[in-house]
Design an enzyme around this catalytic site. Structure first.
Site, short mmCIF file in Angstrom:
data_model
loop_
_atom_site.label_atom_id
_atom_site.label_comp_id
_atom_site.label_asym_id
_atom_site.label_seq_id
_atom_site.Cartn_x
_atom_site.Cartn_y
_atom_site.Cartn_z
N LYS A 1 -1.62 50.90 63.72
CA LYS A 1 -1.57 52.36 63.83
C LYS A 1 -1.75 53.01 62.46
O LYS A 1 -2.41 54.04 62.34
CB LYS A 1 -0.23 52.79 64.44
CG LYS A 1 -0.06 54.30 64.54
CD LYS A 1 1.23 54.69 65.23
CE LYS A 1 1.36 56.20 65.32
NZ LYS A 1 2.58 56.62 66.07
N HIS B 1 -32.29 33.52 92.86
CA HIS B 1 -31.86 34.92 92.85
C HIS B 1 -30.63 35.14 93.72
O HIS B 1 -30.58 36.05 94.55
CB HIS B 1 -33.00 35.84 93.27
CG HIS B 1 -34.21 35.74 92.39
ND1 HIS B 1 -34.15 35.88 91.02
CD2 HIS B 1 -35.51 35.47 92.67
CE1 HIS B 1 -35.35 35.73 90.50
NE2 HIS B 1 -36.20 35.47 91.48
#
Length: 508
Positions: free
Chosen positions: A136, A273
């Site tokens: 932070k 596919h």
């Protein structure tokens, strides 16, 4: 300038060397527990954090650094005069660098004999708190969670006395990514076995590799795998040869594996596919491959082949005659591996527990959200003969084979099977009759005497009429249409046996 560093690590790789160089640069070192002992045993002057806080470690080490003197030193904003005045009043010295990695929670829960108590004891509390505090306050504090970052940080300190703001930002981001991953592992472990969908769903994945591109060359892509057992999943396989797997290779191979898991006897699944183009079961894997290839020798070219038994030399010799992208199997004989050397680009994947079935969610990403459902692990609710003619024993074997395959074909889906071999597959049409027409039109084998499976009910009798014309002798479908009687009547007229399963298998 970095003047003070706090070090407390579980992963001690390279920490003595790193701390030694920090000390040589005049940086004061604070530490805790086993890390402090290691550093002192190595000849370094490591100040114990409890000497700084004036409060001893307690509760078997559960409380060490949860103290204002530590967090005030980390969180104080150097550009804020009020912050600096306050910590001076409180006799708190700034901490400019935090080097921490966390209790080994993931490693702990990976053990087969782990208990809940062991897992809970390896949930780090102080570590994430200090890491988040430092991240932070990245404009002023350098935070390191990964030993791989030691060298870069040292180089910058040696050259300029501090790290760059960009480096501190990136290290802070790395911390939040890691603590998010860490907390998600904890939530996932504690929530394991829950059968309901939680109000909030958090999941975490670990990168396996960057991919050259996605479905198309203009799309960037990467492969991530979920934490936990990879039994039966592609992420748990070993690539023996060939180019790196592509996005489409991984997607198609996964589809082949999911279908393969429906079968116990020697079976080959060929996929193109994401749709199967040839599936066959036989007494051995060579015969299964031969049948799968003959089912559609055109579509299998450039496809994926998955086998649930060892690939031997005879099978490899036949496979090498065409271009295959991937061959995945539980093992390959030495002769097979030697044969495949002549096809160096084919990707060989060894997946020993290829028959293992993974539990978990089935997910689909949509714009702005995600769809989550249980995996489609069932096959049917019942076998109910609805026609005057019942399928023979042989027809029933083929019907069940066909229903297993059609479950993994994109909807609307039709599959024709004869002698445990697909003879025609019609995937992904907006009309069911189109799926059947395409299957029949593109078949490479004689369809006379075949059976037919549909992933959902027949809304009209047109599929029965077309199936009879193609030579189909029996049909399996879920049933449930308001016009079921029309299809039943059509079957009775031409002597086709039809069974209902009571369970559909849409696949979108």
């Amino acid at each position: 300038m970095i003047k003070r560093a706090l070090i407390s690590v579980s992963d001690k790789r390279g920490i003595v060397e790193f701390a030694t160089k920090l000390s040589q640069l005049g940086i004061e070192i604070l530490s805790t527990g086993g890390t402090a002992k290691l550093l002192r045993d190595s000849g370094l002057n490591a100040i114990d954090a409890s000497d700084v806080t004036g409060f001893p470690e307690c509760l078997d080490g559960r409380v060490k650094t949860l103290h204002p003197v530590i967090h005030g030193g980390i969180l104080a904003m150097r550009s804020n005069p009020h912050h600096m005045e306050k910590i001076e009043q409180l006799d708190i010295k700034p901490i400019d660098m935090v080097i921490i990695n966390l209790y080994p929670f993931k490693e702990t829960i990976s053990k087969e004999d782990v208990t809940l108590e062991d897992a809970v004891e390896n949930i780090d509390i102080g570590g994430p708190t200090m890491l988040r505090s430092a991240a932070k306050n990245y404009p002023d504090v350098t935070v390191i969670i990964d030993p791989k970052d030691y060298d870069k940080v040292l180089e910058e300190i040696e050259n300029r006395g501090n790290t760059t703001l960009d480096t501190r930002y990136n290290l802070a981001l790395k911390v939040f990514q890691h603590t998010s991953h860490y907390d998600t592992l904890i939530a996932g472990y504690l929530g394991r076995g829950l059968k309901t969908f939680p109000e909030t769903l958090t999941m975490t994945y670990e990168k396996v590799q960057d991919l050259r591109y996605g479905e198309n060359p203009h799309q960037k892509a990467a492969f991530y795998r979920e934490f936990g057992s990879q039994a039966g999943a592609l992420g748990g396989g070993e690539q023996l040869q060939g180019k790196a797997l592509s996005f489409n290779n991984i997607n198609d191979t996964n589809g082949a594996l999911e279908l393969l898991k429906e079968f116990d006897k020697p079976t080959i699944v060929a996929v193109k596919h994401t749709n199967p183009c040839g599936v066959a079961t036989a007494e051995n894997i060579f015969e299964a491959y031969k049948k799968a290839y003959e089912a559609d020798p055109q579509s299998i070219f450039g496809g994926i082949v998955a086998a649930n038994d060892q690939i031997d030399g005879q099978t490899a010799d036949m496979m090498k005659d065409i271009f295959l992208e991937v061959v995945v199997a539980p093992d390959f004989t030495a002769e097979a591996l030697e044969i495949f050397k002549a096809k160096k680009n084919v990707r060989l994947i060894k997946l020993e527990d290829i028959k293992a079935k993974k539990q978990g969610y089935d997910m689909k990403k949509v714009l702005g959200g995600i769809l989550v459902q249980e995996k489609d692990d069932a096959l049917l609710e019942e076998i109910k003969t609805v026609t005057e003619k019942a399928p023979s024993e042989k027809e029933m074997e083929d019907l069940l084979f066909a229903f297993k395959v059609v479950k993994h074909v994109k909807s609307n889906a039709i599959v024709l099977v004869k002698d445990q071999q697909t003879v025609a597959i019609g995937p992904g049409q907006v009309s069911r009759i189109w799926a059947l027409d395409n299957a029949v039109k593109n078949a490479h084998l004689d369809l006379k005497g075949s059976v037919l499976a549909s992933d959902a009910f027949f809304p009209f009798r047109d599929c029965v009429d077309a199936a009879y014309k193609a030579g189909v002798t029996a049909i399996i479908q879920p049933g449930g249409s308001i016009k079921d009687e029309d299809s039943i009547k059509a079957c009775n007229e031409v002597g086709i046996g039809m069974v209902f399963t009571g369970m559909r298998h849409f696949k979108h």
